[in-house]
Design a protein around this motif. Structure first.
Motif, PDB file in Angstrom:
ATOM      1  N   PHE A 126      -5.213  -1.281  -5.375  1.00  0.00           N
ATOM      2  CA  PHE A 126      -5.973  -2.562  -4.858  1.00  0.00           C
ATOM      3  C   PHE A 126      -7.897  -1.390  -4.800  1.00  0.00           C
ATOM      4  O   PHE A 126      -8.768  -2.435  -4.996  1.00  0.00           O
ATOM      5  N   ASN A 159      -5.414 -11.294   6.533  1.00  0.00           N
ATOM      6  CA  ASN A 159      -3.659 -10.751   6.001  1.00  0.00           C
ATOM      7  C   ASN A 159      -3.341 -11.820   7.558  1.00  0.00           C
ATOM      8  O   ASN A 159      -1.855 -12.026   7.125  1.00  0.00           O
ATOM      9  N   TYR A 178      -8.155 -13.610  -7.322  1.00  0.00           N
ATOM     10  CA  TYR A 178      -6.676 -12.532  -7.084  1.00  0.00           C
ATOM     11  C   TYR A 178      -5.752 -12.924  -8.448  1.00  0.00           C
ATOM     12  O   TYR A 178      -4.944 -12.948  -7.864  1.00  0.00           O
ATOM     13  N   GLY A 208     -13.724  -4.806   5.213  1.00  0.00           N
ATOM     14  CA  GLY A 208     -13.138  -5.999   4.459  1.00  0.00           C
ATOM     15  C   GLY A 208     -12.447  -6.711   4.065  1.00  0.00           C
ATOM     16  O   GLY A 208     -11.378  -7.328   3.847  1.00  0.00           O
ATOM     17  N   PHE A 238      -0.696  -4.821  -8.891  1.00  0.00           N
ATOM     18  CA  PHE A 238      -0.841  -4.583  -7.245  1.00  0.00           C
ATOM     19  C   PHE A 238       0.726  -5.654  -6.860  1.00  0.00           C
ATOM     20  O   PHE A 238       1.315  -5.186  -6.253  1.00  0.00           O
ATOM     21  N   MET A 287      -0.498 -15.456  -2.010  1.00  0.00           N
ATOM     22  CA  MET A 287       0.270 -14.569  -4.320  1.00  0.00           C
ATOM     23  C   MET A 287       1.238 -14.768  -3.793  1.00  0.00           C
ATOM     24  O   MET A 287       2.147 -14.195  -2.540  1.00  0.00           O
ATOM     25  N   SER A 323      -4.385 -14.691   2.131  1.00  0.00           N
ATOM     26  CA  SER A 323      -5.498 -14.087   2.638  1.00  0.00           C
ATOM     27  C   SER A 323      -6.970 -15.099   2.499  1.00  0.00           C
ATOM     28  O   SER A 323      -6.963 -16.311   2.409  1.00  0.00           O
ATOM     29  N   TYR A 365       0.603  -1.109   0.184  1.00  0.00           N
ATOM     30  CA  TYR A 365       0.105   0.148  -0.419  1.00  0.00           C
ATOM     31  C   TYR A 365       0.193   1.003  -0.359  1.00  0.00           C
ATOM     32  O   TYR A 365       0.578   2.648   0.876  1.00  0.00           O
ATOM     33  N   TYR A 392     -14.088  -9.670  -8.200  1.00  0.00           N
ATOM     34  CA  TYR A 392     -13.184  -9.134  -6.887  1.00  0.00           C
ATOM     35  C   TYR A 392     -14.620  -7.934  -6.257  1.00  0.00           C
ATOM     36  O   TYR A 392     -14.753  -7.507  -5.510  1.00  0.00           O
ATOM     37  N   THR A 426      -4.960  -7.408  -9.843  1.00  0.00           N
ATOM     38  CA  THR A 426      -3.811  -7.894  -9.362  1.00  0.00           C
ATOM     39  C   THR A 426      -2.343  -8.240  -9.728  1.00  0.00           C
ATOM     40  O   THR A 426      -1.556  -8.045  -8.982  1.00  0.00           O
ATOM     41  N   ILE A 441      -8.934  -3.135  -7.770  1.00  0.00           N
ATOM     42  CA  ILE A 441      -9.271  -4.069  -7.653  1.00  0.00           C
ATOM     43  C   ILE A 441     -10.669  -4.325  -7.387  1.00  0.00           C
ATOM     44  O   ILE A 441     -11.349  -4.772  -7.254  1.00  0.00           O
TER      45      ILE A 441
HETATM   46  C1  AVJ Z   1      -6.918  -5.780   2.063  1.00  0.00           C
HETATM   47  C2  AVJ Z   1      -6.677  -8.078   2.972  1.00  0.00           C
HETATM   48  C3  AVJ Z   1      -9.223  -7.924   2.017  1.00  0.00           C
HETATM   49  O1  AVJ Z   1      -6.932 -10.186   0.585  1.00  0.00           O
HETATM   50  O2  AVJ Z   1      -8.784  -9.788  -0.422  1.00  0.00           O
HETATM   51  C4  AVJ Z   1      -6.541  -7.501  -2.687  1.00  0.00           C
HETATM   52  C5  AVJ Z   1      -5.903  -7.349  -0.756  1.00  0.00           C
HETATM   53  N1  AVJ Z   1      -5.015  -9.080  -2.132  1.00  0.00           N
HETATM   54  N2  AVJ Z   1      -6.554  -8.425  -3.606  1.00  0.00           N
HETATM   55  C6  AVJ Z   1      -7.405  -9.573   0.058  1.00  0.00           C
HETATM   56  C7  AVJ Z   1      -6.135  -8.577  -1.909  1.00  0.00           C
HETATM   57  C8  AVJ Z   1      -5.288  -9.316  -3.683  1.00  0.00           C
HETATM   58  C9  AVJ Z   1      -7.689  -8.074   0.593  1.00  0.00           C
HETATM   59  N3  AVJ Z   1      -7.150  -7.400   1.616  1.00  0.00           N
END
Ligand code: AVJ
Length: 332
Positions: free
Chosen positions: A60, A178, A219, A173, A229, A265, A295, A52, A69, A226, A63
């Motif tokens: 993000f 994580n 993802y 969220g 990202f 990932m 995740s 970030y 997503y 992604t 995404i």
């Molecule tokens: C922000 C941790 C909830 O895990 O879905 C999105 C980050 N990584 N796409 C997730 C994320 C890849 C997201 N979080």
């Protein structure tokens, strides 16, 4: 006698809106040591918090708007679908505390729904948060809204005049995903301590296990956002430790680890790579990976068990009609 203050060894980070990447100083020494330890680990790893930077935050955001997503829009749907029941369980009025508040967009919806009297946003990026909290105040006059700079994984000190009772920790969220289960438990205990006076609680978003193809696509989207990202973490690390990763030489990989119930990932080296940074470096063989994110997708009973172990009581969960995502409320 004149007092001379020693200059800090490394200058502080620039504000998040700073656009001159080249002018950014390295991260503080202790943080550089941590990042480098991860890079030297076997297998190499980089903490997902380094996704970030400014560009990563924009990616993000992109995404969250991707067709694949589902978490962001499903969470919004759950909140809309069960708004009355949630407001009734939480109770009207009270103090909303949001760790990692960022843009405060979700806080605005919740504070309006609950008629909250106070809001405290907590974020590492305190400058960005200040602006977001100012907009929240403008949107909800009468709400006493504050910004507190801090890391949610450490104990947070709230301003002394924030009411002690009726504190709701809001953690939307599915960011709890994580953290591996022991770390998630530790974080939930922190949140319990933060809310624990009279009538405290937690409202948290949980992404649930589901069809593998749905998870996989979320993802590893078709447009490759992604993937960008994921690779951007290397550009950010380059600025933090002065390394020379070539993001274009790394391939995005995302898959569901069924045994651990988590999306993983990784970045896989397209060919042999030699990466250097001040004071060291590491070589990577072709296809060797750097682990960038887990995740976790907690089954609801497993998550409720974590909540109980963290000291929370009387959990209540609401989901979308497909059962993909849950908002969970529990009392301290
Ligand atoms: C922000 C941790 C909830 O895990 O879905 C999105 C980050 N990584 N796409 C997730 C994320 C890849 C997201 N979080």
């Amino acid at each position: 006698m004149p007092v001379t203050l020693a200059a800090p060894a490394v200058a502080a980070s620039p504000p998040p809106w700073s656009t001159s990447a080249a002018a950014q100083p390295l991260a503080p020494a202790d943080e550089r040591v941590q990042i480098i330890a991860g890079l030297l680990d076997q297998p190499a790893r980089i903490s997902p918090k380094y996704f970030y930077d400014e560009r990563g935050s924009q990616l993000f955001e992109a995404i969250t708007r991707l067709p694949e997503y589902y978490p962001t829009r499903t969470e919004q749907a759950v909140l809309r679908r069960h708004a009355r029941a949630i407001a009734q369980a939480v109770g009207r009025g009270g103090v909303v505390i949001e760790p990692g508040a960022g843009s405060c967009d979700k806080a605005r919806v919740l504070c309006r729904l609950l008629g909250a009297t106070h809001f405290v946003g907590v974020d590492i990026s305190a400058d960005y948060l200040e602006g977001a909290v100012a907009r929240l105040r403008a949107a909800l006059p009468g709400l006493d809204a504050r910004a507190v700079g801090g890391d949610i994984t450490a104990a947070i000190e709230l301003p002394g005049d924030v009411p002690q009772d009726r504190r709701l920790v809001f953690y939307p969220g599915s960011s709890i995903g994580n953290f591996d289960p022991p770390a998630a438990l530790a974080l939930l205990r922190q949140m319990h301590a933060l809310a624990r006076r009279e009538r405290g609680g937690l409202l948290i978003g949980i992404d649930l296990p589901k069809d593998l193809a749905v998870l996989q696509a979320a993802y590893d989207d078709a447009a490759g956002v992604t993937a960008q990202f994921n690779r951007n973490i290397l550009a950010h690390v380059n600025r933090l430790i002065g390394s020379d990763f070539e993001p274009g030489q790394w391939r995005h990989e995302a898959f569901f680890n069924t045994a651990a119930s988590r999306i993983e990932m990784h970045l896989a080296a397209c060919g042999p790579q030699q990466v250097r940074w001040p004071g060291g470096g590491r070589s990577f063989a072709a296809h060797e990976r750097i682990h960038t994110e887990n995740s976790y997708k907690y089954p609801l009973p497993a998550f409720l068990d974590l909540l109980t172990r963290a000291g929370f009581r009387q959990p209540q969960a609401w989901t979308d009609e497909r059962g993909w995502y849950a908002l969970v409320h529990a009392r301290t």
